[in-house]
Scaffold this motif. Structure first.
Motif, PDB file in Angstrom:
ATOM      1  N   GLY A 117       0.808  -1.235   0.000  1.00 31.54           N
ATOM      2  CA  GLY A 117       0.000   0.000   0.000  1.00 31.54           C
ATOM      3  C   GLY A 117       0.828   1.266   0.000  1.00 31.54           C
ATOM      4  O   GLY A 117       0.345   2.323   0.418  1.00 31.54           O
ATOM      5  N   LEU A 118       2.066   1.186  -0.477  1.00 29.65           N
ATOM      6  CA  LEU A 118       2.956   2.355  -0.385  1.00 29.65           C
ATOM      7  C   LEU A 118       3.121   3.104  -1.709  1.00 29.65           C
ATOM      8  O   LEU A 118       3.829   4.109  -1.778  1.00 29.65           O
ATOM      9  N   HIS A 119       2.462   2.622  -2.764  1.00 30.17           N
ATOM     10  CA  HIS A 119       2.492   3.352  -4.044  1.00 30.17           C
ATOM     11  C   HIS A 119       1.688   4.646  -3.868  1.00 30.17           C
ATOM     12  O   HIS A 119       0.623   4.636  -3.228  1.00 30.17           O
ATOM     13  N   PRO A 120       2.185   5.755  -4.459  1.00 30.78           N
ATOM     14  CA  PRO A 120       1.450   7.020  -4.292  1.00 30.78           C
ATOM     15  C   PRO A 120      -0.021   6.928  -4.701  1.00 30.78           C
ATOM     16  O   PRO A 120      -0.865   7.630  -4.142  1.00 30.78           O
ATOM     17  N   TYR A 121      -0.331   6.048  -5.661  1.00 31.14           N
ATOM     18  CA  TYR A 121      -1.736   5.891  -6.069  1.00 31.14           C
ATOM     19  C   TYR A 121      -2.577   5.378  -4.891  1.00 31.14           C
ATOM     20  O   TYR A 121      -3.650   5.923  -4.594  1.00 31.14           O
ATOM     21  N   ASN A 122      -2.070   4.345  -4.202  1.00 27.52           N
ATOM     22  CA  ASN A 122      -2.814   3.794  -3.061  1.00 27.52           C
ATOM     23  C   ASN A 122      -2.815   4.761  -1.873  1.00 27.52           C
ATOM     24  O   ASN A 122      -3.803   4.857  -1.140  1.00 27.52           O
ATOM     25  N   LEU A 123      -1.707   5.466  -1.699  1.00 26.98           N
ATOM     26  CA  LEU A 123      -1.676   6.470  -0.619  1.00 26.98           C
ATOM     27  C   LEU A 123      -2.678   7.584  -0.916  1.00 26.98           C
ATOM     28  O   LEU A 123      -3.337   8.098  -0.003  1.00 26.98           O
ATOM     29  N   GLY A 124      -2.815   7.918  -2.204  1.00 26.40           N
ATOM     30  CA  GLY A 124      -3.790   8.939  -2.617  1.00 26.40           C
ATOM     31  C   GLY A 124      -5.215   8.480  -2.339  1.00 26.40           C
ATOM     32  O   GLY A 124      -6.048   9.258  -1.870  1.00 26.40           O
ATOM     33  N   LEU A 125      -5.474   7.196  -2.613  1.00 20.80           N
ATOM     34  CA  LEU A 125      -6.812   6.657  -2.325  1.00 20.80           C
ATOM     35  C   LEU A 125      -7.097   6.735  -0.827  1.00 20.80           C
ATOM     36  O   LEU A 125      -8.194   7.111  -0.400  1.00 20.80           O
TER      37      LEU A 125
END
Ligand code: NAP
Length: 280
Positions: A117-125
């Motif tokens: 869960g550390l990709h900026p996309y998932n952090l953005g979600l």
């Protein structure tokens, strides 16, 4: 005596539920773990994760790369796993050897397979309150808190530490569950006074035995994320022996947040499996 929030017991309960769910699937979820170099702690963490995969019925692949692996080789490895239809989750074990910068590789992982869960996309979600793959450690801490206080609406929560891996993401999760959250860090003032007023304190600073009972009120729920090796003994941020009969509930180290991190990795792998199966 405080209630003991045993991550070991809670993760055991979740692992049984997970095995049951996975046993009904026609194909098995699969997790690829990349480890670069020979960091002893990382080797141990990956082995623990591999064993848990075996226990719950997830297929695991450990990709061991040499300490001298180049940036290009690591990116190519990630690309191959992104493209492989038989891989649902990808984990890059951190830290990486000197010269390889984690961010560049974390963003190279397909967000749909980003079980950390550390990709900026998932952090953005996560930031926008949308469903996605949530970092394993804060998710585990939240489950531990909810095991003793299911509804945390309106409670005062303090998070010590502001890393993406734990502190900031923990604060965001607590906020989404309607707690009033304060984040403290190495430049914060009046740390003790702020902690004393908190209903929930999550510490993720990596400073062994930093917090004794004078930091907590007697109604506090204390979650200790810190892991530091002191003379070969795994030690938390909280002085457990000093605090355990003073607060309402406390998690131990070891046997606390660690097992919850591992079981949430398994849950995220199953989530990634569902996401990918829905797309295909
Ligand atoms: P990190 O990136 O080093 O972040 C530490 C944070 O603590 C920083 O925000 C730092 O503030 C803050 N801090 C340091 N000293 C402080 C002090 N004296 N007072 C208040 N804040 C202070 O570490 P991390 O990756 O978040 O991990 C934190 C700890 O959790 C480590 O011990 C790590 O091993 C452990 N951990 C455990 C698990 C698990 O599964 N159990 C998982 C992840 C991490 P600044 O930002 O101002 O520098």
């Amino acid at each position: 005596m405080a209630s003991l929030i045993s991550g070991k017991e809670l993760s055991e309960k979740y692992s049984l539920e997970l095995s049951e769910q996975i046993s009904h699937l026609k194909t098995k979820p699969s997790l690829a773990m990349i480890i670069v170099g020979q960091n002893p702690a990382s080797l141990l963490y990956v082995e623990n994760k591999r064993k848990m995969c075996e226990k719950v019925g997830i297929t695991s692949h450990v990709i061991r790369l040499d300490e001298k692996t180049t940036r290009y080789e690591l990116l190519q490895t990630i690309k191959g796993l992104n493209e492989s239809p038989s891989v649902h989750g990808i984990l890059l074990q951190l830290p990486l050897p000197k010269g390889l910068h984690a961010h560049e590789f974390l963003v190279a992982i397909d967000p749909k397979k980003d079980v950390d869960g550390l990709h900026p996309y998932n952090l953005g979600l996560l930031m926008s309150g949308q469903p996605g793959l949530v970092p394993c450690t804060p998710q585990g801490c939240l489950q531990m808190i909810q095991s003793v206080m299911p509804d945390i609406t309106g409670v005062k929560a303090v998070v010590l530490g502001r890393s993406i891996l734990v502190g900031k993401t923990m604060a965001m999760l607590l906020c989404h569950h309607n707690a009033s959250v304060t984040i403290l860090h190495s430049r914060s003032q009046d740390i003790k006074e702020i902690c004393q007023k908190a209903d929930i304190v999550v510490s993720a600073i990596g400073k062994p035995l930093f917090l004794d009972r004078s930091y907590f009120n007697t109604n506090a729920i204390v979650i200790d994320v810190g892991i530091t090796s002191v003379d070969g003994t795994i030690t938390g941020d909280v002085d457990f022996e000093n605090v355990k009969d003073h607060v309402k509930a406390i998690s131990p180290v070891p046997g606390g947040v660690g097992p919850m991190t591992v079981i949430n990795l398994m849950m995220n792998t199953l989530r990634a499996y569902w996401i990918l199966n829905e797309l295909n």
